[in-house]
Write an enzyme that holds these catalytic residues in place. Structure first.
Site, PDB file in Angstrom:
ATOM      1  CE  LYS A  49      93.727  -6.932  18.178  1.00 45.77           C
ATOM      2  NZ  LYS A  49      94.536  -7.466  17.062  1.00 45.77           N
ATOM      3  CB  SER A 124      96.927  -4.499  16.125  1.00 49.95           C
ATOM      4  OG  SER A 124      96.307  -5.724  15.796  1.00 49.95           O
ATOM      5  CB  SER A 148      97.998  -8.293  14.986  1.00 42.73           C
ATOM      6  OG  SER A 148      98.200  -7.052  14.369  1.00 42.73           O
TER       7      SER A 148
HETATM    8  N1  GLN Z   1     101.081  -4.580  11.427  1.00 45.14           N
HETATM    9  C1  GLN Z   1     100.242  -5.119  10.413  1.00 45.14           C
HETATM   10  C2  GLN Z   1      99.285  -4.069   9.948  1.00 45.14           C
HETATM   11  O1  GLN Z   1      99.404  -3.003  10.407  1.00 45.14           O
HETATM   12  C3  GLN Z   1      99.513  -6.326  10.922  1.00 45.14           C
HETATM   13  C4  GLN Z   1      98.358  -5.983  11.774  1.00 45.14           C
HETATM   14  C5  GLN Z   1      97.536  -7.161  12.151  1.00 45.14           C
HETATM   15  O2  GLN Z   1      97.965  -8.318  12.054  1.00 45.14           O
HETATM   16  N2  GLN Z   1      96.309  -6.883  12.532  1.00 45.14           N
HETATM   17  O3  GLN Z   1      98.421  -4.269   9.148  1.00 45.14           O
END
Ligand code: GLN
Length: 447
Positions: A49, A124, A148
Site C-alpha cells: 500500500k 482505503s 480499510s
Molecule cells: N473508511 C474509514 C475512514 O474513512 C476507515 C479508513 C481506514 O481504515 N483507513 O476513515
C-alpha cells in the site's frame, strides 16, 4: 494466480521470471490497482500500500501533496518481509491518506473492482485488495484504521486481516489516526494471509506502541478442525441488507453443522462507534497531517512568504475529504470543545471495548458482517455521511484494538462477493486464524 505458499517454495530464478510476467500483467491491467512498479531485492513479490515506506521508493499516500517525495528509510514490515523470502513489488492505490471506503479519493483516480468494473473495490486499501482479487498480486499489505483492510477484502472476495493494535510495527507507516492504525495482510486464502501475517509480526523498538511479543508462527499450525464458541449479535446483523443477511445465516448454519457452538449476544454500544471514531480519527489526523506544510515534504506551492506557503501548499495539495477531516479534527480539539468531543469520545471508546471483552468471557470469537451491502457502484457514494455509515461493522474493532479477519463466504445474484468478519480478543490471532480457516472450509467459496 500462484499462492504465496507455493511461491515461497520456488527458486529465485523461477520467481524472477514470474515477477517479470507479473509486472507486465500489472502494467496492462485496467483495474488501476497499482500506482507504481518499483521493486526491491529478490524474493516473492508482495504489493505494498502506498502509505508504507520502502527505502528510496516514492511514497504518496494517494495524495498530490506527496508527489515527488522519496522515502528516506524503510518500514519495519518491509525489512521483515525481506528476511522471509519476500520482497516489495509495486505500490497499491488507496484513498488519500487512507481516508475513505472506496479508493475514489486517490490522486491517481479510482481503482476498479475485478468482480464488476463499474463497482468500487472498497477502501482505503482498495488497490491491494483489487490486485489480489484480479490476479495481479500474489498477496499485499494494507493498513486498517477503521476497516480499510477488511472492507475492501470483503468487496473483492479475498481475505484481509487487521492484527491487534500493537502486534505489527507501524514504523514507516504514514500516520492517519495513530491510536487506531495497524498494518495487515491481504491474501488469496486464509493460509496465505496467515503466512504474510506471521512474517510482519514481532516487537519493534522503533515503534513505541509495538507490543512486547515475538514473531507469530500461526500458518504452520492452522487447525481447520477446531471447535469454537462463536458469538453472533442478531440485532447488529439486521442492519445489513438482504444479500449480507442471507450469507450470514448460511455461514452460521454451516458453522453449527461443523460442530461449533453458536451463542447469541448483544452489543448495545455499537451505535456510538461511528460518532466516536470520527471524533478521534479526525482529531488525530488533523495533528498528524499538520506536518505537510511544503517545508519538509513533497510538493511546495509558489508563495512569497511562509504563511502563504502553508496556505497554498495545503489548499492545492490536499483533496476534499482530507480537508474536511482536518477541519473537523481541529474543531473537536479546539479550546472549549476538547472535553465535550475528544474526551467524551475516549470514554465511549472504553465502553465499546469493555462490551466486546465481556463477550469474550463466554465466546472465543464474534462473527459479524464486514459491510452492510456488497460493493457499491463507482460514483454512488456521494455523501460523506453515507460513506461513513458503511463502516459501521468494522470501526468498533479498531476502537477496541482487537484483531479481526474478513473471509469471503458467498456471492450475490450479480456475482458480487460477500465477506464476513471474525473478531477475537486482543492478541488471540491464533484462534482468529483457526476460526477463519474453519469458515473457509465450511462455506466452500469459489472465486
Ligand atoms: N473508511 C474509514 C475512514 O474513512 C476507515 C479508513 C481506514 O481504515 N483507513 O476513515
Amino acid at each position: 494466480m500462484i499462492t504465496l505458499k507455493e511461491a515461497l517454495t520456488k527458486s529465485n530464478e523461477e520467481i524472477a521470471i514470474f515477477k517479470d510476467e507479473l509486472e507486465k500483467k500489472a502494467k496492462d491491467s485496467a483495474l488501476n490497482a497499482y500506482v507504481g512498479f518499483e521493486s526491491s531485492g529478490e524474493g516473492v513479490p508482495i504489493l505494498i500500500k502506498d502509505n508504507i515506506q520502502v527505502k528510496a521508493w516514492s511514497v504518496t499516500s494517494g495524495s498530490k501533496i506527496l508527489q515527488g517525495y522519496i522515502a528516506p528509510y524503510e518500514a519495519t514490515v518491509i525489512t521483515k518481509l525481506k528476511s522471509k523470502g519476500m520482497m516489495a513489488f509495486g505500490r497499491a492505490n488507496m484513498d488519500e491518506f487512507a481516508m475513505g471506503s472506496t479508493t475514489e479519493s486517490s490522486y491517481y483516480g479510482a481503482t476498479l473492482n475485478p468482480h464488476g468494473t463499474n463497482r468500487v473495490p472498497g477502501g482505503s486499501s482498495g488497490g491491494s485488495a483489487a490486485a489480489v482479487a484480479g490476479g495481479i498480486a500474489i498477496a499485499a499489505l494494507g493498513s486498517d484504521t477503521g476497516g480499510s483492510i477488511r472492507q475492501p477484502a470483503a468487496y473483492c472476495g479475498v481475505v484481509g486481516m487487521k492484527p491487534t493494535y500493537g502486534r505489527v510495527s507501524r514504523f514507516g507507516l504514514g500516520a492517519y489516526a495513530s491510536s487506531l492504525d495497524q498494518i495487515g495482510p491481504i491474501g488469496q486464502n486464509v493460509e496465505d494471509t496467515a503466512i504474510l501475517y506471521d512474517a510482519i509480526t514481532g516487537h519493534d523498538e522503533k515503534d513505541s506502541t509495538s507490543a512486547d511479543f515475538e514473531s507469530e508462527d500461526i500458518a504452520n499450525h492452522l487447525n481447520t478442525d477446531v471447535k469454537l464458541t462463536i458469538a453472533v449479535v442478531d440485532s447488529y446483523v439486521e442492519s445489513a441488507d438482504e444479500d449480507i443477511q442471507k450469507a450470514f445465516a448460511y455461514t452460521v448454519a454451516k458453522l453449527s453443522e461443523a460442530g461449533h457452538t453458536i451463542v447469541h449476544k448483544e452489543l448495545s454500544n455499537t451505535k456510538y462507534d461511528i460518532a466516536s471514531y470520527y471524533v478521534l480519527a479526525t482529531a488525530e489526523a488533523a495533528t498528524n497531517l499538520a506536518r505537510y506544510d511544503g517545508v519538509r515534504y513533497g510538493n511546495r506551492a509558489k508563495s512569497s512568504n511562509t504563511e502563504e506557503l502553508y496556505y497554498h501548499t495545503r489548499s492545492e495539495g490536499f483533496g476534499e475529504e482530507v480537508k474536511r477531516r482536518i477541519m473537523l479534527g481541529n474543531f473537536v480539539l479546539s479550546s472549549g470543545y476538547y472535553d465535550a468531543y475528544y474526551v467524551k469520545a475516549q470514554k465511549v471508546r472504553h465502553l465499546i471495548r469493555d462490551e466486546f471483552n465481556a463477550i469474550f468471557e463466554e465466546a472465543d470469537l464474534i462473527l459479524s458482517p464486514v459491510t452492510p451491502s456488497v460493493a457499491p457502484k463507482i460514483g454512488a457514494s456521494k455523501s460523506a455521511l453515507e460513506m461513513y455509515k458503511s463502516d459501521m461493522y468494522t470501526i468498533g474493532v479498531n476502537l477496541a484494538g482487537l484483531p479481526a479477519i474478513s473471509i469471503p463466504v458467498a456471492k450475490n445474484e450479480e456475482g458480487m462477493p460477500v465477506g464476513l468478519q471474525l473478531i477475537a480478543k486482543a492478541f488471540d490471532e491464533k484462534t482468529l486464524f483457526d476460526g477463519a480457516s474453519s469458515v473457509e472450509k465450511v462455506v466452500g467459496y469459489t472465486k
